[in-house]
Structure formats: structure tokens, C-alpha cells
Design an enzyme around this catalytic site. Structure first.
Site, short mmCIF file in Angstrom:
data_model
loop_
_atom_site.label_atom_id
_atom_site.label_comp_id
_atom_site.label_asym_id
_atom_site.label_seq_id
_atom_site.Cartn_x
_atom_site.Cartn_y
_atom_site.Cartn_z
CB SER A 1 0.77 5.31 -2.52
OG SER A 1 1.99 5.95 -2.88
CE LYS A 2 -2.90 1.83 -8.01
NZ LYS A 2 -3.69 2.44 -6.93
NE ARG A 3 4.10 8.99 -3.67
CZ ARG A 3 4.91 8.88 -2.61
NH1 ARG A 3 6.21 8.91 -2.75
NH2 ARG A 3 4.40 8.74 -1.41
#
Length: 500
Positions: free
Chosen positions: A271-273
Site C-alpha cells: 500500500s501507499k504506506r
RNA sequence: GGCCCGUUCGUCUAGCGGUUAGGACACCGCCCUCUCAAGGCGGAGAUCACGGGUUCGAAUCCCGUACGGGCUACCA
């Protein structure tokens, strides 16, 4: 009913005449093309190229809430940036279109009619509330959950009457009751069997008439004569349901290849994390499309277990389903970065010069006009950065000192390389010595500075670092003599003066 | 809950009954060297998730267990 061009064995449904493979990448335009989807696209594309097959792009835009034209455009842009061209699909056309699901309503209606006529589809009048109650009840007991087939037992005449009366209804598949295990022939995992008793009568067409995913995707795969379905692992459990639809449509079942997921470093869904996840984000962060393509290809596939740098051409000729690995892969940004550097290093001076201009321009250093005016000077820049840059975004900072008249000297660099007496003597002497050079080029500059060190009885390093900091502002820079040569005599002299 | 899938160095992988378990990234050391890189050489790092089988012999075949993951929607 669309039919397959292949002759099929009536009992196995398998093709008995080899036809050239047709594969498809069918993204849902509910967001940007992310890394997982891109890898699926790469594998489909590579498989088509390696087998002389056809690569179809289809847009699965049946979710009107979240699908947008901008997403579709971005997905196509990302694919093309990666160098993945489709043979049939949006903007390129093809005989088996349209290639947007929202435009294929007639196909779904015809397929549903076929199933109604054969009795493999039936109307269901259960309301969402009733279904929710049934689900809750089923969850209490042990057996398989799923629709309890209430409406399947309805008298056909009654069902017809309720439809005629305008009662809202969906259409469900009538899963054969006595069917043996549904076997998925998967190129990656081998044969996996699903008990057909675990398949419930899932919905084919919603109350509003639109098809559900498991129905639409099969109708399209049949209509587009797809022979190999290469897609994410998350669809494996849906595959037996889809096989049921293929069979109800009297269509040959394609070969499947389910790819394991890509995870972030913590083993969780990427994910963008974890950093960039969309293809365009990687582009913006300075990754080269050929490097990303190579990295993605290797994330779950191997050529021989040894080779890591694999060209687009090799991929397009050597890719095979057999060498796809089963395990989920963790995305390793470090390795991608290394690979990107490897591609930067391999590029020709001419190519890299052209490609770095936009990055220099974005940093406010160069312009296309300046490049056009003195391409040789820009090409000479390439060796300074090619061995050092890992991403295109690294380049502007490395070359910034070559643009502009003056340079700001980093305080820590000044402390380290300019503060000593030896350094100041060196710089003072360098100023005079360099001023005498008539032919301002690499060898002359190097010789002058080396002689200087001998004369002053200081280590060459001291001289070099002092000059480096004075001229580039930093203790870290591209090779010194090349840098001075490119900077020019006047600016070099002025900067040394300024540093004194 | 039910049904599926997966598990080899930190990471990506090779391996498809007999290997000193190979390669790549990252890491460490040495060499090269004007800094940083790049490059060369070398090193450390995997009791092949665990437990049972089958076999003369198992990372490889079979069965369990554990841990991850997916599906089980009128989402794709």
C-alpha cells in the site's frame, strides 16, 4: 452465442487443435495502474509475445460508482510508458470488441438468454434483507454457507408470472447438483479441485440487469476467445464459479495461471504506506520503464535462476508460464533501485543525455533549447552521472554546480576541506596555476594540480578536495578534472576566488 | 465457520529423489581510486515452517500441524 474457433473435445472441453494463444489484461478503472496490476499486464504481454499470441486489453468498468475515464486513460498511459502495447483493445480496435464492459450489454443479455433457455439460470425474488437473514442463519450452522436455493424450487409458471408482474429479481446460476469436483487446470499450481457442493447459486445478473463480475468476465473471455487467463491469485477461488459459467455457455474452458500477490516489506498488502505503488509514481520518482519492467518480470518469474538483467526482447521471447513461482513476493525497493542504476549505466551517452533533460529542466537547470544549442556539452555530462545515479531524480543534484555562475558552499564541507592552512595555501596556488592553463581540458588540469601538490609538499588529495569544495560546494562531486573542464576556466577561477 | 492457496539465506529466486543447497539485491572486508560511485576479489548469511510417513536415500513424493493469504456480495 459466441463460439470458439478451436475445435474442442466434447468430453473434456479442451482444445484439440492448437490455436495461437489469446490473453487479456482486464483492469478495473477504479484507480491508477498499481504495481500488482502492472505485473499481471507484463506477464500477459510477455506470454503473448513469446508464444506469437495476441494480447487484448479490456476495461472492466462495470462499477459505475468508482470507474472513471481519467483512470482508464492513466492505465493506458502507464502501460504504454512501460512499453506494453496491446494488439486489441481501446484506441487500437479489434474484431471482437467493444473492449469496454459497459458497452457489451448485448453480449451479456444474449449469454443470459442462452442460460435461461437451457435451464442453467433462474430468477430469484429474494430481497436483500431476506438474503442477509439467510446468511446469518447459515453462519450459525456448520455446513457451507451460500444461497439456499429457495427460488430455484419455484414453480416456473409462478416465476414467470411474478416477472411479468414486474417484481424485482436477479438471475442466478443453477449449479448442477450432481456435478463432480470442479478441477482448475492452473499453469502455476497444477490441478486444484473444488467440491461443487461448495458452490452456491451465485448471481449472474443484478436487479438492474447488469452482469456481475463472475458472469461478465466469462462472457467476455468467451466472446474474445481468450485461451489463457493470467491474473492475480485473488481470483483463484472464483475460478470454479467461472468454470461453471463456461460450461453453461457450452464454451471451452481456458487454461489458467494464477499469480501470487505482491506484498510490502512487512508482509502486508502493498500500500501507499510502503512508498510508491502506482506505475506513474515510480515514473515520477525517476525509475526507468525498462528497469521497472525487468524488475516486475522477475518478481515471481525467473529466466534461469541466474540472470537478473533481462531485456525487453529477451522477456518477450523467453517468457514462459512454467517458470512462474507460487510464492507471494515482497517488493524490494532496494533491488529495484540497484536495477535502475544498472540500466542507467548501460545506456548510451546520447540516450541518457536526451532522457535526463526533462529532469534537469524540471529542476530549473537546463532547457530543451539549451540542449539543442549545445548537445555535445550535455553528452559530455553523461559519464559524470551514469555510474553514480540510481534514479533519474539523482541527476539534477549531481550536476547543479555546472549550471549558474556561483555556487553555495556547504558549511560542513568548508570546515572539512578549506579550513586548514594547507588547504588555503593549495587553493591560493591553484588559483594562480590554473590561471596559466591555455588549453583548458582534463589532462592539463590534472597535471597542473598534481604538480602543485608536489611543489607545496601536500598530499594531492588536499589540493583536490579544496578545489572540489570551492568549485562544487561539496566534498562529494563527480570526478574533479572532468567537472572543471566542463565548468570552464572562467567560472572555475571565479569560484576559487570567491572561496578564498 | 466452510472451501482453496502458499511456506528454500533479511529480500527476490534456482532446485522438479542422490548438489559442498546455486545466483541476485542488501550487508561486511580487501583491491582500485581525486571525493562519491562503478568495477574486481572474498566473506558472513538457509538445521529448505514444524511433525510424521514412503524410500537405500527427501528441500523435492504423501499425510497432518502451525503460521500467512484468498474466496465465501446484486465489488472487481
Amino acid at each position: 452465442m459466441p463460439t470458439s474457433p478451436a475445435l474442442t473435445d466434447s468430453t473434456s472441453g479442451r482444445s484439440i487443435v492448437s490455436v495461437s494463444p489469446r490473453v487479456r489484461f482486464a483492469p478495473s478503472p477504479t484507480g491508477a495502474l498499481h504495481i500488482g496490476g502492472a505485473r499481471t499486464a507484463v506477464y500477459n504481454w510477455a506470454f503473448a509475445r513469446a508464444t506469437g499470441g495476441t494480447f487484448v486489453l479490456r476495461i472492466d468498468d462495470t462499477d459505475p460508482e468508482r470507474s472513471t475515464d481519467e483512470n482508464t486513460a492513466q492505465i493506458m498511459r502507464s502501460l504504454r510508458w512501460l512499453g506494453i502495447e496491446w494488439d486489441e483493445g481501446p484506441e487500437v480496435g479489434g474484431d471482437l470488441g467493444p473492449y469496454f464492459q459497459t458497452q457489451r450489454g448485448a453480449h451479456y443479455a444474449r449469454a443470459l438468454d442462452h442460460m435461461k433457455a437451457s435451464g442453467s439460470a433462474y430468477p430469484c425474488f429474494c430481497t436483500p434483507d431476506e438474503l442477509a437473514a439467510k446468511r446469518a442463519a447459515a453462519r450459525q450452522s456448520d455446513g457451507p454457507s451460500g444461497y439456499d436455493r429457495t427460488c430455484r424450487r419455484l414453480d416456473p409458471n409462478e416465476a414467470r408470472a411474478r416477472i411479468d408482474a414486474g417484481e424485482p429479481h436477479v438471475w442466478r446460476i443453477a449449479v448442477p447438483l450432481d456435478r463432480p469436483d470442479i478441477v482448475v487446470d492452473d499453469a502455476v499450481r497444477g490441478e486444484t479441485a473444488f467440491p461443487s457442493s461448495a458452490m452456491d447459486d451465485f448471481v449472474l445478473a443484478r436487479t438492474d440487469g447488469t452482469p456481475t463480475y463472475n458472469f461478465a468476465t466469462v462472457v467476455d473471455d468467451v466472446g474474445m476467445r481468450i485461451t489463457h487467463v493470467i491474473r492475480g491469485d485473488d481470483h483463484l477461488s472464483n475460478t470454479p464459479r467461472q468454470i461453471l459459467v463456461f460450461e453453461a455457455l457450452d464454451a471451452p474452458v481456458p487454461r489458467f495461471a494464477h499469480l501470487s500477490m505482491i506484498w510490502g516489506a512487512d508482509g502486508k498488502k502493498l500500500s501507499k504506506r510502503h512508498g510508491a505503488t502506482s506505475v506513474e509514481a515510480f515514473r515520477d520518482e525517476g525509475y526507468l520503464p525498462e528497469a521497472l519492467l525487468n524488475y516486475l518480470a522477475l518478481l515471481g518469474w525467473s529466466l534461469d535462476g541466474e540472470t537478473t538483467i533481462i531485456s525487453r526482447e529477451t522477456l518477450a521471447s523467453q517468457f514462459s508460464l512454467e517458470r512462474i513461482s507460487k510464492n507471494p513476493a515482497i517488493f524490494d525497493f532496494d533491488k529495484l533501485e540497484w536495477m535502475n542504476g544498472a540500466y542507467i549505466r548501460e545506456m548510451s551517452a546520447d540516450a541518457l543525455a536526451k532522457r535526463m533533460i526533462p529532469w534537469l529542466a524540471e529542476a530549473g537547470l537546463a532547457t530543451e533549447d539549451d540542449f539543442a544549442a549545445r548537445p555535445d556539452w550535455y553528452q559530455a555530462l553523461v559519464p559524470l552521472v551514469a555510474e553514480r545515479a540510481k534514479r533519474m531524480t539523482d541527476i539534477p543534484a549531481m550536476l547543479a554546480f555546472l549550471f549558474g555562475e556561483t555556487v553555495a558552499i556547504e558549511p560542513t564541507a568548508a570546515d572539512k576541506a578549506l579550513a586548514t592552512d594547507d588547504a588555503r595555501r593549495s587553493l591560493q596556488a591553484a588559483l594562480e596555476a590554473l590561471g596559466t592553463i591555455t588549453k583548458w581540458e582534463h589532462d592539463a588540469i590534472e597535471q597542473t594540480l598534481r604538480d602543485l601538490a608536489v611543489t607545496l609538499e601536500v598530499k594531492p588529495k588536499v589540493v583536490f578536495q579544496a578545489v572540489r569544495v570551492a568549485v562544487t560546494g561539496s566534498t562529494v562531486s563527480p570526478p574533479l578534472f572532468e567537472s572543471l573542464a566542463l565548468l570552464g576556466k572562467e567560472r572555475t577561477i571565479r569560484r576559487i576566488e570567491a572561496a578564498l
